[in-house]
Motif scaffolding. Sequence first.
Motif, PDB file in Angstrom:
ATOM      1  N   ASP A 164       0.847  -1.183   0.000  1.00 50.54           N
ATOM      2  CA  ASP A 164       0.000   0.000   0.000  1.00 50.54           C
ATOM      3  C   ASP A 164       0.885   1.237   0.000  1.00 50.54           C
ATOM      4  O   ASP A 164       1.909   1.285   0.697  1.00 50.54           O
ATOM      5  N   THR A 165       0.486   2.218  -0.768  1.00 48.14           N
ATOM      6  CA  THR A 165       1.182   3.497  -0.769  1.00 48.14           C
ATOM      7  C   THR A 165       0.158   4.599  -0.575  1.00 48.14           C
ATOM      8  O   THR A 165      -0.949   4.537  -1.134  1.00 48.14           O
ATOM      9  N   SER A 166       0.501   5.568   0.244  1.00 40.87           N
ATOM     10  CA  SER A 166      -0.436   6.642   0.563  1.00 40.87           C
ATOM     11  C   SER A 166       0.315   7.957   0.683  1.00 40.87           C
ATOM     12  O   SER A 166       1.464   7.993   1.126  1.00 40.87           O
ATOM     13  N   VAL A 167      -0.351   9.020   0.278  1.00 39.51           N
ATOM     14  CA  VAL A 167       0.160  10.379   0.474  1.00 39.51           C
ATOM     15  C   VAL A 167      -0.810  11.069   1.422  1.00 39.51           C
ATOM     16  O   VAL A 167      -2.009  11.187   1.124  1.00 39.51           O
ATOM     17  N   LEU A 168      -0.300  11.492   2.560  1.00 34.11           N
ATOM     18  CA  LEU A 168      -1.134  12.116   3.584  1.00 34.11           C
ATOM     19  C   LEU A 168      -0.674  13.544   3.822  1.00 34.11           C
ATOM     20  O   LEU A 168       0.535  13.822   3.868  1.00 34.11           O
ATOM     21  N   ARG A 169      -1.628  14.433   3.986  1.00 33.77           N
ATOM     22  CA  ARG A 169      -1.309  15.829   4.304  1.00 33.77           C
ATOM     23  C   ARG A 169      -1.792  16.139   5.716  1.00 33.77           C
ATOM     24  O   ARG A 169      -2.878  15.725   6.121  1.00 33.77           O
ATOM     25  N   ARG A 170      -0.972  16.856   6.448  1.00 33.04           N
ATOM     26  CA  ARG A 170      -1.332  17.207   7.821  1.00 33.04           C
ATOM     27  C   ARG A 170      -2.076  18.536   7.828  1.00 33.04           C
ATOM     28  O   ARG A 170      -1.563  19.560   7.364  1.00 33.04           O
ATOM     29  N   ARG A 171      -3.294  18.502   8.364  1.00 31.90           N
ATOM     30  CA  ARG A 171      -4.113  19.709   8.425  1.00 31.90           C
ATOM     31  C   ARG A 171      -3.735  20.550   9.640  1.00 31.90           C
ATOM     32  O   ARG A 171      -3.059  20.072  10.558  1.00 31.90           O
ATOM     33  N   PRO A 172      -4.165  21.805   9.680  1.00 30.16           N
ATOM     34  CA  PRO A 172      -3.850  22.648  10.852  1.00 30.16           C
ATOM     35  C   PRO A 172      -4.365  22.087  12.167  1.00 30.16           C
ATOM     36  O   PRO A 172      -3.781  22.351  13.217  1.00 30.16           O
ATOM     37  N   ASP A 173      -5.448  21.288  12.127  1.00 25.63           N
ATOM     38  CA  ASP A 173      -5.962  20.678  13.354  1.00 25.63           C
ATOM     39  C   ASP A 173      -5.253  19.369  13.685  1.00 25.63           C
ATOM     40  O   ASP A 173      -5.699  18.617  14.551  1.00 25.63           O
ATOM     41  N   GLN A 174      -4.131  19.082  12.997  1.00 26.23           N
ATOM     42  CA  GLN A 174      -3.292  17.906  13.208  1.00 26.23           C
ATOM     43  C   GLN A 174      -3.912  16.602  12.711  1.00 26.23           C
ATOM     44  O   GLN A 174      -3.327  15.528  12.880  1.00 26.23           O
ATOM     45  N   VAL A 175      -5.079  16.655  12.104  1.00 29.72           N
ATOM     46  CA  VAL A 175      -5.697  15.465  11.524  1.00 29.72           C
ATOM     47  C   VAL A 175      -5.033  15.172  10.182  1.00 29.72           C
ATOM     48  O   VAL A 175      -4.716  16.084   9.414  1.00 29.72           O
TER      49      VAL A 175
END
Length: 748
Positions: free
Chosen positions: A183-194
Amino acid sequence: MYGYESSRLGIDFGTTHTVAALTVQGARVQQLLFDSGPLLSSAVYGEDDRPLLVGRDAHRGARVDPTRFEPNPKRRIDDGTVLLGTREYPVAELVAAVLRRVAAEAARVGGGSPGATVLTYPANWATTRRGVLAEAAQRAGLGQLTLVPEPVAAAAYFTTVLGRPVPPGAALVVYDFGAGTFDTSVLRRRPDQVWEVLASDGVDVGGLDLDAAVVDLVGEAMATRDPALWARLRESDDEAVRRQRHTLFEEARAVKEQLSRAPSATVHVPLFDTHVHVTREQFEALARPWLARTVDLTAAALARTGLAADQVAGLFLVGGSSRIPLVGTMLHQRLGIAPTVIEQPELVVALGSLDALPGGRPAAAPVSAPPPLAPVSAAPISATPVSPVVPASAVPTAGPPPVPLWPTPPPLTKPPARRTRPRIGYALAAAAVLLVSAGAVASYQLLGNDTGGDNTGNNTGNGTGASPDSSIVVGAKPQENDAQAGAARQTAKIDKTVWYGGFKLTFGTAQYDDSQDPPLTIGVTLENLTDRQEYPDVDLVVKLGAQSYEGGFEGSNPVPARATSNGTAAFRLPERPERLTDGVLTVGRAGLLQAIVPFGGDGEFVPLEPKTVLTNKSVSAGALTMTVARCEIRGDNLETGYQVKDGQRHLSCRIDIKYHGADNRPGGQNIDTGNFRLRLPDKRTVEAPLPGTSALLNPDEVAKDEALIFTLTWPAPGDYALQLLDLGWLNHDPPSAKNTREIPLTLT
């Protein structure tokens, strides 16, 4: 009341192994151990009218009747039922058997059943597959259940445990290559840390496919020798032959893992009673098409997000198969991002799962009854539509060389990105003698104060030489400086060598020129002491006066196994140094054992030079003989390239182990965790599992150049002993004075 409201259990149910972590009353996370190690085999074995056997017990059962054995229940997630012997089992029951074993260990450690459970799953699993997991958790009697995507748990580990910064708006790429799935994923961190999943993809490909490729390679040689016998080994339904086929695949897996540490390995071929030699080059030629498929998916997922290179904070390698050296090389070449790899990537998801929920690890979890199958809660993440699973097919074929995702970056404008070493000994007491390996963790309490010595540290040998005393030096010979104080151009001859993270680093001349960018550079000779390609991703900090400046190696190109390369360490200084010879270089990350290099002749020099404490000793116990080629005190682990924590050292031994076979044990003799121990000064012992999986030796067969690695608080003077135990067939006999022999070892 169901369970204890103050405990929470995190489980990563994997294709080959299951890993679990527990937190009780808001305390630190504890890694659960199974059969003396953190990896519980996910295998199950069915016996009529008896509960399913799990883990090591299942593997033992498979030697009796392989038809009752399922090594990878996760790969059967879509099958509904599985036939074991003459009985059909729901897939959910196979999974539940593994989860019950985890829950029982959690209850034993935590003093009661966990009040809440976090269970991870591949990000591209749809509702049906997640429903099987939920049903299995209910069958196992687990508490309040939350399902969390595996990449979200990995991202939580990256920022929380490793402490790597991912600012709001930045992204993290998680490359999860396990035994059965990728599995490969690209995740972005939001200002609320989610964590927001921007893109995800996957395919049912993993280390098991590489195991099969090794078997196919062996088959090419064996089919030429005796086609009928090879066909019998691969296809016969005879019970005895099925057992031998199972042994062949276990051999292939062990060889695959050994080739991550060594340039070659041998596969024992049952029925033929012979060995086939496999080199790393051969294995990488087999693996490259499979790995290219995973790299392509990762590059495509990242391209879909539209992110620029400077928006990606890291590339995190997760899953046991990601430690194959070629994985990091191909990803770095394609993406231009130096990957972050830790010593045991298979533990990441379980440890991170408890940090993946909003608020991290709460001190208490709500008390609840066993949850219904639906709905099951999930960690709140937002995501773009996830691409469907790509069906597994025949062995992929290699295409033309891939084009890098981003063009070649401009010249260095900031210290180059470096992988960060993990916090060794996470969830273990700091003031302890620790046994750390791929298979187990044990602890032993010792007290002592660190002391220095008089080693000059200028040895230019091959990295395995010994100094007569400890590795701290005070007052080395003064060095030259050819410029006045505060000059625009200054030079300092360092000419000192340190040993760190699997490298022998010789720092040559430091040059400061305020007309250049970067203004401070140091020529470095890098000798890779390991048996695999490594990146020189060492943290470097130079202190000049009251200011400290971070730096790194320009280019960060990999150094081939057992090879030497020249590099340059670069630092950005906002102002001219008063005297360059006053500089002090610290090598390594804070919290780990660091080397210290003064530019001039004054100050403490800590080279961390290895010290040999034992050579060329043999001992026999029963039908086993252990020959110790060398034991050293080191600050690094040459099997992994990682550094110990500050205040610790490795006792690292290279051994050969032989089974004489005089008693004709059925199927040979397995060598595993229980065969090796270290006797401590207070007469207690700790086991020393081999870095790889357990081996099966035929009569008069020798397993060569195995590593036994213990981690000690330092200094740890006293009388020790390396112990060899012959515990009989299948290691069923308890340890005793009769079946134990030892080699004395004194540390001063």
